[in-house]
Design a protein around this motif. Structure first.
Motif, mmCIF file in Angstrom:
data_model
loop_
_atom_site.group_PDB
_atom_site.id
_atom_site.type_symbol
_atom_site.label_atom_id
_atom_site.label_comp_id
_atom_site.label_asym_id
_atom_site.label_seq_id
_atom_site.Cartn_x
_atom_site.Cartn_y
_atom_site.Cartn_z
ATOM 1 N N TYR A 148 7.222 -17.747 5.784
ATOM 2 C CA TYR A 148 7.172 -17.200 7.331
ATOM 3 C C TYR A 148 8.281 -16.412 7.734
ATOM 4 O O TYR A 148 9.436 -16.634 6.963
ATOM 5 C CB TYR A 148 6.655 -18.435 8.218
ATOM 6 C CG TYR A 148 5.518 -18.870 8.121
ATOM 7 C CD1 TYR A 148 4.340 -18.018 8.275
ATOM 8 C CD2 TYR A 148 5.379 -20.229 8.023
ATOM 9 C CE1 TYR A 148 3.158 -18.689 8.397
ATOM 10 C CE2 TYR A 148 3.871 -20.650 7.991
ATOM 11 C CZ TYR A 148 2.928 -19.951 8.344
ATOM 12 O OH TYR A 148 1.694 -20.631 8.154
ATOM 13 N N ASN A 157 0.350 -15.999 18.550
ATOM 14 C CA ASN A 157 1.242 -17.063 18.163
ATOM 15 C C ASN A 157 1.873 -17.856 19.418
ATOM 16 O O ASN A 157 1.637 -19.026 19.197
ATOM 17 C CB ASN A 157 2.150 -16.703 17.173
ATOM 18 C CG ASN A 157 1.581 -16.657 15.723
ATOM 19 O OD1 ASN A 157 1.977 -17.533 14.919
ATOM 20 N ND2 ASN A 157 1.044 -15.302 15.255
ATOM 21 N N MET A 178 7.949 -18.907 13.878
ATOM 22 C CA MET A 178 7.450 -18.262 13.010
ATOM 23 C C MET A 178 6.218 -17.496 13.204
ATOM 24 O O MET A 178 5.467 -18.200 13.940
ATOM 25 C CB MET A 178 7.295 -18.988 11.669
ATOM 26 C CG MET A 178 8.571 -19.604 11.034
ATOM 27 S SD MET A 178 9.585 -18.537 10.441
ATOM 28 C CE MET A 178 10.882 -18.370 11.722
ATOM 29 N N ILE A 201 2.434 -16.565 12.504
ATOM 30 C CA ILE A 201 1.225 -16.938 11.648
ATOM 31 C C ILE A 201 0.203 -15.827 11.469
ATOM 32 O O ILE A 201 0.073 -15.286 12.674
ATOM 33 C CB ILE A 201 0.643 -18.334 12.073
ATOM 34 C CG1 ILE A 201 1.791 -19.305 11.870
ATOM 35 C CG2 ILE A 201 -0.423 -18.629 11.060
ATOM 36 C CD1 ILE A 201 1.427 -20.794 12.633
ATOM 37 N N ALA A 242 -0.528 -21.997 4.687
ATOM 38 C CA ALA A 242 0.455 -21.016 5.422
ATOM 39 C C ALA A 242 0.105 -19.449 4.948
ATOM 40 O O ALA A 242 -0.185 -19.270 3.988
ATOM 41 C CB ALA A 242 1.761 -21.440 4.984
ATOM 42 N N GLY A 273 1.809 -15.894 6.204
ATOM 43 C CA GLY A 273 2.758 -15.111 6.916
ATOM 44 C C GLY A 273 3.092 -13.621 6.477
ATOM 45 O O GLY A 273 2.302 -13.026 5.942
#
Length: 529
Positions: A72, A125, A177, A179, A197, A199
């Motif tokens: 990320y 986000n 971060m 996403i 995860a 990113g």
């Protein structure tokens, strides 16, 4: 299996659980790059604690957020001097009233799933973390944001409820971060983001098991030419100090943190290794649950502070790689007040306990928020020190997942089960508010945030609330100084130590750096034969 892997597995078996053996061996087999003659562009990193969640907006611990930087990125980041600088943003402009920040975003950046990074992705986000219905633990960090607006495809505006002197530092934290929006939609209403995860970062996730490993591989489409320089990284939780050090010496790990303090000199003497120890902002303290008797009485809290020899603790548990806590803020912070270590005076401790109505002491529980070897030493030392003034404690070491369930996921003060709780704090921003507010403000106790001492002082709250919106820097720092003096006198914790940030790595691994918040930077790490 090589002899070295067998030896490491045997060491784990002797000192840790069967689950950890499986984790270590599984991680070793996955990387497949341990022979000295191999071109070791895929490295293994052994860490002192298990992971929690890959969802950065819900992650409470430094280690998990640090490894999350492989995958990320945020709009901002910290440079080597801990100043916030643009990252996924190209630039940022603030309105004269300090209520509106417009970020111009980098173009031609793509998420790992191939979708474009744009202003709408940023809004999605932050809309998610700001929505209280999502129950994200780091919502409190960004609750001062009123809303986020899409200005155009590559510009996004953050509108604040009030001026916030630390806004850009909050945006540079590992919590903020970005996403993949498709991931957010796919896992809405579930805990899927804790395990999956996606990113814009230099590496892509391959595998994740919180108690076993986090494996990432090089992102061939990363936005910065020439990066990353490693083919992949396997992060392995290894709480047992001796095993972690053995893995480094035998080549099963290429980097470890933290370094077992009892082995610092031995590792430093090895010509094939590089050992780092730097002063950190990580403080370790003993939270005293101010909501329950006897810890509602300030005299009891002060007595516990007098009962503990911090100099001896630094030597016994840390071999000198820590210093007694001299204030609530580390010296790196603007406005930090150095009170000097709380004196060791067991006679004074017993007198205060008698005044408070506990001439024979009392019984209680002492939990640690960690289950590593050093924390075990700390807890044993604290148990012995408190016994000398009549306080009998039953101890328990909590692994990170259990810690979240028992300590953070509570309904409120009445539901809290901790009484004495050994824990640490390292905010990674060098903003006084991000220490004083999350762990001391009366509105920040679990499940909202991390005031696990359940400390509540209206004047302290007033001071840091005023400092948050004060635009005059001198006045702001004076407010923080006054707040620190109140909290130090109130003794909501037993003030213990500031740790050193320690790491060690093979000499072939370059530019894998320890940071002052006890996290690490591997953005430019490379292998040199």
């Amino acid at each position: 299996m090589t002899n070295r892997i067998k030896e490491a597995a045997q060491a784990v078996t002797r000192r840790s659980s069967t689950a950890l053996v499986c984790a270590a061996i599984g991680a070793f087999a996955l990387t497949g790059a341990f022979a000295a003659e191999a071109e070791a562009k895929e490295i293994t990193v052994a860490l002192s604690a298990a992971f929690t969640t890959l969802d950065s907006y819900d992650s409470p611990d430094t280690i998990t957020k640090a490894v999350g930087r492989a995958v990320y990125e945020g709009l901002m980041k910290f440079d080597e001097n801990m100043n916030p600088v643009p990252n996924l943003a190209e630039s940022v402009e603030m309105s004269p009233d300090g209520l509106r920040y417009v970020f111009k975003l980098r173009q031609n950046v793509r998420f790992h799933d191939g979708t474009p990074f744009d202003a709408e992705a940023v809004k999605i986000n932050f809309d998610r973390v700001l929505d209280p219905a999502n129950h994200l633990t780091r919502r409190a960090v960004y609750a001062f944001i009123d809303h986020v607006e899409v200005v155009d495809t590559h510009a996004v505006a953050f509108v604040l409820k009030h001026p916030h002197a630390g806004f850009l530092r909050r945006m540079a934290m590992n919590n903020a971060m970005i996403i993949c929006p498709k991931h957010i939609k796919e896992y809405a209403g579930t805990k899927g983001l804790a395990f999956h995860a996606c990113g814009t970062g230099p590496y892509k996730q391959v595998a994740f098991n919180p108690s076993e490993r986090f494996v990432v591989k090089k992102n061939p489409d990363y936005r910065i030419p020439g990066l990353p320089k490693l083919e992949g990284i396997t992060f392995v939780p290894v709480p047992e100090n001796a095993t972690r050090a053995a893995m480094l010496r035998t080549g099963e790990a290429d980097f470890i943190t933290t370094v077992p303090v009892e082995q610092m000199k031995t590792l430093e003497a090895d010509p094939n290794l590089v050992v780092t120890a730097i002063p950190s902002i990580m403080q370790k303290h003993l939270d005293l649950n101010n909501h329950f008797k006897p810890f509602t009485d300030k005299r009891v809290r002060q007595a516990i502070n007098y009962a503990i020899n911090k100099e001896a603790l630094a030597k016994v548990a840390y071999a000198g790689y820590a210093v007694p806590q001299y204030g609530i803020l580390a010296k790196n912070y603007p406005g930090a007040v150095n009170f000097g270590p709380w004196p060791y005076d067991p006679k004074k401790a017993r007198e205060l306990l008698k005044e408070a109505g506990y001439p024979q002491g009392f019984k209680t529980t002492l939990w640690a928020g960690y289950n590593d070897t050093t924390s075990s030493k700390v807890v044993q030392f604290l148990q012995q020190q408190l016994r000398q003034v009549g306080i009998q404690v039953e101890t328990k070491l909590l692994e990170p997942g259990v810690r979240s369930d028992l300590v953070l996921n509570v309904k409120g003060p009445e539901d809290s089960k901790t009484r004495l709780f050994y824990i640490g704090w390292s905010d990674g921003t060098l903003d006084p508010d991000q220490v004083l507010r999350p762990i001391l403000h009366s509105k920040q106790h679990p499940p909202v945030y991390m005031n696990t001492a359940y400390y509540a002082n209206p004047e302290f709250d007033r001071l840091i609330d005023a400092a948050l919106v004060e635009v005059d820097e001198a006045k702001r720092l004076k407010l923080y100084e006054d707040a620190q003096r109140i909290a130090w006198e109130d003794a909501p914790w037993a003030f213990l130590l500031f740790e050193m940030a320690t790491g060690a790595h093979t000499k072939h691994l370059k530019n894998f750096k320890m940071l002052v918040d006890q996290s690490f930077d591997f953005s430019e790490a490379e292998w040199v034969d």
